[in-house]
Scaffold this motif. Sequence first.
Motif, PDB file in Angstrom:
ATOM      1  N   SER A  94      46.120 -39.547  59.936  1.00 23.54           N
ATOM      2  CA  SER A  94      46.648 -38.254  59.227  1.00 23.54           C
ATOM      3  C   SER A  94      46.652 -38.603  57.655  1.00 23.54           C
ATOM      4  N   LEU A  95      46.399 -37.650  56.820  1.00 23.58           N
ATOM      5  CA  LEU A  95      46.300 -37.837  55.273  1.00 23.58           C
ATOM      6  C   LEU A  95      47.150 -36.776  54.835  1.00 23.58           C
ATOM      7  N   TYR A  96      48.066 -36.991  54.049  1.00 20.19           N
ATOM      8  CA  TYR A  96      48.975 -35.808  53.282  1.00 20.19           C
ATOM      9  C   TYR A  96      49.122 -36.348  51.668  1.00 20.19           C
ATOM     10  N   HIS A 128      46.014 -32.627  54.493  1.00 19.27           N
ATOM     11  CA  HIS A 128      47.174 -31.878  54.274  1.00 19.27           C
ATOM     12  C   HIS A 128      47.498 -31.950  52.912  1.00 19.27           C
ATOM     13  N   MET A 129      47.610 -30.654  52.162  1.00 19.71           N
ATOM     14  CA  MET A 129      48.136 -30.911  50.823  1.00 19.71           C
ATOM     15  C   MET A 129      49.104 -29.721  50.390  1.00 19.71           C
ATOM     16  N   GLU A 130      49.909 -30.325  49.182  1.00 18.87           N
ATOM     17  CA  GLU A 130      50.842 -29.266  49.043  1.00 18.87           C
ATOM     18  C   GLU A 130      50.498 -28.456  47.600  1.00 18.87           C
ATOM     19  N   SER A 131      50.848 -27.444  47.440  1.00 14.94           N
ATOM     20  CA  SER A 131      50.156 -26.759  46.194  1.00 14.94           C
ATOM     21  C   SER A 131      51.213 -25.822  45.531  1.00 14.94           C
ATOM     22  N   HIS A 132      51.099 -25.382  44.102  1.00 13.93           N
ATOM     23  CA  HIS A 132      51.869 -24.398  43.485  1.00 13.93           C
ATOM     24  C   HIS A 132      51.452 -22.992  43.749  1.00 13.93           C
ATOM     25  N   PRO A 133      52.205 -22.008  43.936  1.00 17.83           N
ATOM     26  CA  PRO A 133      51.602 -20.616  44.066  1.00 17.83           C
ATOM     27  C   PRO A 133      50.660 -20.305  42.940  1.00 17.83           C
ATOM     28  N   ASN A 134      51.374 -20.629  41.614  1.00 15.01           N
ATOM     29  CA  ASN A 134      50.151 -20.308  40.526  1.00 15.01           C
ATOM     30  C   ASN A 134      48.905 -21.060  40.070  1.00 15.01           C
ATOM     31  N   HIS A 135      48.615 -21.948  41.021  1.00 16.69           N
ATOM     32  CA  HIS A 135      47.470 -22.585  40.934  1.00 16.69           C
ATOM     33  C   HIS A 135      46.474 -22.278  42.115  1.00 16.69           C
ATOM     34  N   MET A 147      37.123 -29.629  48.850  1.00 17.41           N
ATOM     35  CA  MET A 147      37.357 -31.032  48.750  1.00 17.41           C
ATOM     36  C   MET A 147      37.950 -31.725  49.932  1.00 17.41           C
ATOM     37  N   GLY A 148      37.857 -30.805  51.075  1.00 18.54           N
ATOM     38  CA  GLY A 148      38.019 -31.038  52.379  1.00 18.54           C
ATOM     39  C   GLY A 148      39.561 -30.900  52.757  1.00 18.54           C
ATOM     40  N   VAL A 149      40.320 -30.146  52.053  1.00 22.87           N
ATOM     41  CA  VAL A 149      41.765 -29.551  52.367  1.00 22.87           C
ATOM     42  C   VAL A 149      41.428 -28.632  53.344  1.00 22.87           C
ATOM     43  N   GLN A 150      42.148 -28.906  54.459  1.00 24.77           N
ATOM     44  CA  GLN A 150      42.059 -28.025  55.674  1.00 24.77           C
ATOM     45  C   GLN A 150      43.495 -27.308  55.865  1.00 24.77           C
ATOM     46  N   HIS A 151      44.346 -27.991  55.551  1.00 27.00           N
ATOM     47  CA  HIS A 151      45.953 -27.369  55.916  1.00 27.00           C
ATOM     48  C   HIS A 151      46.601 -27.587  54.364  1.00 27.00           C
ATOM     49  N   LEU A 152      47.009 -26.297  54.037  1.00 26.61           N
ATOM     50  CA  LEU A 152      47.547 -26.008  52.703  1.00 26.61           C
ATOM     51  C   LEU A 152      48.787 -25.523  52.846  1.00 26.61           C
ATOM     52  N   SER A 153      49.892 -26.104  51.929  1.00 22.81           N
ATOM     53  CA  SER A 153      51.057 -25.675  51.855  1.00 22.81           C
ATOM     54  C   SER A 153      51.381 -25.230  50.525  1.00 22.81           C
ATOM     55  N   CYS A 285      51.658 -30.698  58.712  1.00 19.09           N
ATOM     56  CA  CYS A 285      52.862 -31.780  58.822  1.00 19.09           C
ATOM     57  C   CYS A 285      52.693 -32.586  57.788  1.00 19.09           C
ATOM     58  N   SER A 286      54.017 -33.047  57.285  1.00 17.25           N
ATOM     59  CA  SER A 286      54.009 -33.881  56.198  1.00 17.25           C
ATOM     60  C   SER A 286      54.242 -35.478  57.011  1.00 17.25           C
TER      61      SER A 286
END
Length: 430
Positions: A94-96, A128-135, A147-153, A285-286
């Motif tokens: 897993s990569l977070y 899995h990666m976190e993001s800010h709505p404004n971005h 970039m291969g991020v398939q799970h976005l928070s 998941c984190s």
Amino acid sequence: MERLIRYFLLRLLTGEREIRLTKAAPSRDQLHAKFKRIDTLGLYVHIPFCEQICPYCPYNKELYRSDLADGYVKALKREIDFYSDIVANKPVTSLYIGGGTPTTMLHCGLADIIGHLRHTFNLQCDIHMESHPNHLSAGNLSLIKSMGVQHLSIGVEALVDRHLKNLCRPYTASGVKEAIRRAISHGFKCVNVDVMFALPGQTYQEIEETGHELVKLGVDQAAAYPLFLFPYTPMGKTSATRGHVIFQSLKRRRMLGILERIFYQGGYERSSAWAFTRRGAPRYCSVTVPLYLGLGAGGGSYLRDVFYLNTFGAAEYIQALEDGRMAIALSVDLTERMQRAGWLYWRIYETRFRKTDYQDRFGEDIDKAYGGYLRLLRWLGFLKDDGQRIVLSDRGAFWLHACEDILSIDYISKLWGTSRRDPWPEQAIL
Ligand SMILES: C[S@@+](CC[C@H](N)C(=O)[O-])C[C@H]1O[C@@H](n2cnc3c(N)ncnc32)[C@H](O)[C@@H]1O
Ligand code: SF4
């Protein structure tokens, strides 16, 4: 009173009076030896930058500066290199990428970091990666996917303008709903939305509407956290929002009950103490995987019998790696009893586990080790036990939250509070 409960729980679960992290970091040789005993691991990468500092936020973060960000990419790559032969070819399952706000580095180094991780480690997992709505413009979402991020928070927090304003979030409810829709339309495997509840002045009607909106928007997962007040944050310092513990706890319980009802009716299942995932969708998941390596400023690593934490300040982190030093600031060796307690806490947090998982990890029967406690928790209606699996009930989830408030929030406050004050502390006592 809280101190007493904390002391009692710690003694009961670990046999310890306190948990003491010290400056004595594991050496390179010790890390080599520890990794030899590990088959697979998770990776956590911390990006400590944000475009603004929110008044409730406990995380390790600082304002984004392009010069620091450049140095940070170089330092992270050095740290990855440092671990390359230690981790060797072990599968990373897993990569977070968390923060702070990872998407502050979307155009200045994130692709480079992910590329270097892929090149160095044996990644056998989605990102899995976190993001800010404004971005989350359409262009940025495509870039994130590429970039291969398939799970976005997405850190949404609230769907009512009044609460967004109180939390100092720099967007409106209609703007953030658009961002959610855009993210969903980009075909990620999982779009998770973080919201907070039991906000000052929030009504039951508002939480009901928020739950329905999220289901209607079609998010794959919603993680709903009650607003925790960390004493070192501006919001935690204001006594007006701190008081009325019992009232606050009843409010949380009722609001969580409202969300549970709405998500279950909407076809979601509880997937962690806080999260509801659409049936059939993969979980966002984190890092709750049993073993993980944390990279970056404030990254924490848990390797079976040791937990260690990197220095918090981005500048100190960069300097350490430029000097050829490890960035580890604090560490603690974990006794067998602490490992068992930690393992159980996280598995219960994930809401279910097989009894054989415990047997595989510790080489003993869970019913022999914890049978009395499990029976008590089952009798209280906190857990279900079908002989093979232990499953957390909704009532159990609520009490886990209450426990979190008393135990982990206090530990986090002490550990992160100390690390924020001093980048290289002598010790931290929890
Ligand atoms: C690292 S932030 C999310 C990503 C990004 N930095 C942002 O703010 O949009 C992780 C999440 O933790 C939750 N969180 C932060 N502070 C909290 C607090 N004091 N109590 C409860 N949840 C909190 C919020 O839901 C937040 O979205
Ligand atoms: S909530 Fe998110 S954007 Fe705000 S300070 Fe914390 S990590 Fe940064």
